[in-house]
Design a protein around this motif. Sequence first.
Motif, PDB file in Angstrom:
ATOM      1  N   UNK A  33       0.840  -1.361  -0.241  1.00 45.47           N
ATOM      2  CA  UNK A  33      -0.118   0.220   0.059  1.00 45.47           C
ATOM      3  C   UNK A  33       0.744   1.161   0.093  1.00 45.47           C
ATOM      4  N   UNK A  34       1.963   1.245   0.842  1.00 51.12           N
ATOM      5  CA  UNK A  34       2.900   2.358   0.909  1.00 51.12           C
ATOM      6  C   UNK A  34       3.528   2.732  -0.545  1.00 51.12           C
ATOM      7  N   UNK A  35       3.849   1.529  -1.213  1.00 54.66           N
ATOM      8  CA  UNK A  35       4.700   1.839  -2.416  1.00 54.66           C
ATOM      9  C   UNK A  35       3.588   2.175  -3.544  1.00 54.66           C
ATOM     10  N   UNK A  80       3.823   5.742  -5.321  1.00 53.87           N
ATOM     11  CA  UNK A  80       3.824   5.786  -6.798  1.00 53.87           C
ATOM     12  C   UNK A  80       2.803   6.777  -7.391  1.00 53.87           C
ATOM     13  N   UNK A  81       1.595   6.632  -6.876  1.00 53.16           N
ATOM     14  CA  UNK A  81       0.462   7.285  -7.323  1.00 53.16           C
ATOM     15  C   UNK A  81       0.860   8.894  -7.015  1.00 53.16           C
ATOM     16  N   UNK A  82       1.346   9.201  -5.779  1.00 54.57           N
ATOM     17  CA  UNK A  82       1.692  10.696  -5.318  1.00 54.57           C
ATOM     18  C   UNK A  82       2.838  11.160  -6.708  1.00 54.57           C
ATOM     19  N   UNK A 133      10.697   6.538  -0.957  1.00 48.46           N
ATOM     20  CA  UNK A 133      10.188   5.569  -0.243  1.00 48.46           C
ATOM     21  C   UNK A 133       9.692   4.495  -1.084  1.00 48.46           C
ATOM     22  N   UNK A 134       9.669   4.811  -2.500  1.00 51.34           N
ATOM     23  CA  UNK A 134       9.476   3.554  -3.481  1.00 51.34           C
ATOM     24  C   UNK A 134      10.544   2.380  -3.377  1.00 51.34           C
ATOM     25  N   UNK A 172      10.852  -1.284  -1.953  1.00 54.49           N
ATOM     26  CA  UNK A 172      11.278  -2.567  -2.529  1.00 54.49           C
ATOM     27  C   UNK A 172      12.440  -3.021  -1.681  1.00 54.49           C
ATOM     28  N   UNK A 173      13.256  -2.362  -0.954  1.00 55.14           N
ATOM     29  CA  UNK A 173      14.371  -2.976  -0.125  1.00 55.14           C
ATOM     30  C   UNK A 173      13.742  -3.719   0.870  1.00 55.14           C
ATOM     31  N   UNK A 174      12.696  -3.236   1.655  1.00 53.91           N
ATOM     32  CA  UNK A 174      12.058  -3.830   2.667  1.00 53.91           C
ATOM     33  C   UNK A 174      11.333  -5.133   2.094  1.00 53.91           C
ATOM     34  N   UNK A 175      10.639  -5.199   1.251  1.00 52.35           N
ATOM     35  CA  UNK A 175      10.286  -6.285   0.238  1.00 52.35           C
ATOM     36  C   UNK A 175      11.018  -7.368   0.020  1.00 52.35           C
TER      37      UNK A 175
END
Length: 624
Positions: free
Chosen positions: A417-419, A423-425, A444-445, A449-452
């Motif tokens: 959701x955060x990603x 991206x939408x922003x 943030x993007x 990706x790093x957290x994922x």
Amino acid sequence: MLCNVETHTNESARVTGSSPKDVFAGARVIPQLRARAAFWALALGLILAAMAALGWLAHKTATDRLTDEAQAGAQARAQMLESTLVQQRAVVAILSDDDAVRQALLVGGISGHQAVSRKLDRLRAETHGAVIYLLDRQGVAIAASNWDEPASFVGSSYAWRGYFTGAMRQGVALEFALGTVSQRPGLYLSHVIAGAVSDATGGGGRDAALGVVAVKVEFDALESSWAARPEQITDEPPDLARDLAPDMTPDMTSVQTWVTDETGQVVISNRPGDRFAPPPPIGADRLVVRLPLSPPGWQLIHAVPAAGAMQAALSAAGGIGALFFMLAFGLDRVLMARRRASARIEARIAADTRHRHELEAAVSARTRDLQDEMAERRRAEARLAGMQADLVQANKLATLGQVTAGLAHEVNQPLATIRLLAENALALMPKRGPAEMRDNLSAIVRMSDRIAQITTELRSFARKATGETRPVILREVIEASVLLTASRRRAEGAEILIENPDPDLRVAVEAVRLEQVLVNLIQNAQEALSGRPDPQITITVTLGPDQVEISVSDNGPGLDPGVAGQLFTPFLTSKPGGLGLGLVIAQDILRDFGGDLRADPPISGQGAVFRLTLPLPLPEGSST
């Protein structure tokens, strides 16, 4: 023909009263006797040759040894004499330039003469001379070291002595003579004393001979030491001829040593009766060494008996002859015993051969059985190792299964959701929007990706490790880990230092899992530094021969001694809300790489230090 031979043999047996078997046995003995005779002829020839060779060698060795000993003895005696002469020459030379001595000659007076006498007595005691005395220009002794003895030289005239007249003419002189007072022989060394004297008109002074200082040297102690001094050489290498020879040390009663002066008469000798005469005749059975001495025309003659060289040669030859004869006799007995045993040995060869073949067959069969048994045991050990690995993996899954599943489920949905929102922003932001906001959304993007990726690695850790590693640049992994923890570090003002990060250094790891370990250690250090005025974390890289060590240290309060020994126990933690799994997982990750994680023992007043060891990549072309 055969019948005739048999008949003749039987007839011979009947005549001699022996059986045919005894006759043939006697025929075999004759070649053996001939062989023994040839053996002894050869052995005796070799013994005689060895005796002659070793006798010559022993004679030469003994002669060389005697020569070396005589040379060493002569050198030692010459050095002893030269040392005494040099010392006494120095005494008169120093006294010739002494102000007190010169004043005694110029001024005179009983008190001045007695003072010089006492000084000469002290100097004589220190230099071990016989007598030191001072003569005026008329040759009269005005001071002497024996001034307080009945046989004092003071007042005696020595103007007729050669050492006085010679010193007055030439400056220095020596003379070996018999003392007029003591009646003891000795060497007199003299030195002129020069000084300024007034001329007849009372004008300026001129240099002239004021007198002579002389020292008498007696050689009784030196001659006694020569008579008692052993002549031995102890630094020669081992030598057969010398070892077989008797002791060649000369009898000291037969060793002769003379010192002759320029006239050829003996002045010093280990036999005092030879003094003041030419050296006695030296026999042909003696080895003579002649050495020149420092007094002009003086010579040291050293003679030792040499008859022992022939005795050494005879003893060595006799000893080696007896030794070789015993060896030849023993060899003959051995050969006879071997010939007697050869028949018995040949009889056993066939049986031994059959037994050996049977034994080899049995050994081969047993070897095959053992090889099969060892192969089966290796297969069983391999199965056991696999089962143990499976059991360890099952325990890991039992410990982390629920944690991993829950964490992956709970984190992935909010993370997605955060990603998506970021991206939408970015998509909805005007092209001319604030650049700082666009950079933050991009970050943030990337962090999502790093957290994922880390979450994916955490799920994969719950599964059995593949063990697949590859060379990774260590500096990039460290910088990525520092970047992941930068936000909290900036908030708390902590400083991080990276020491010795070789930009080309590679390690054999999985990059993401190593980042996970470093992030965990850096976060632990940041938590320990909370509230400190000067928080600092240091990462040091040390290259070893086959591995790399990374130390992560801080200047915090350090580890609690109560939990330092149980840091890597699952679910044991000292942090509120902590799970106690971070260090356990980090250690397992490093051990999967072939490395390890450990903590230094806590030291009061110092922060915590964790050390990671990582393997280096294998060289290209090598195999594990």
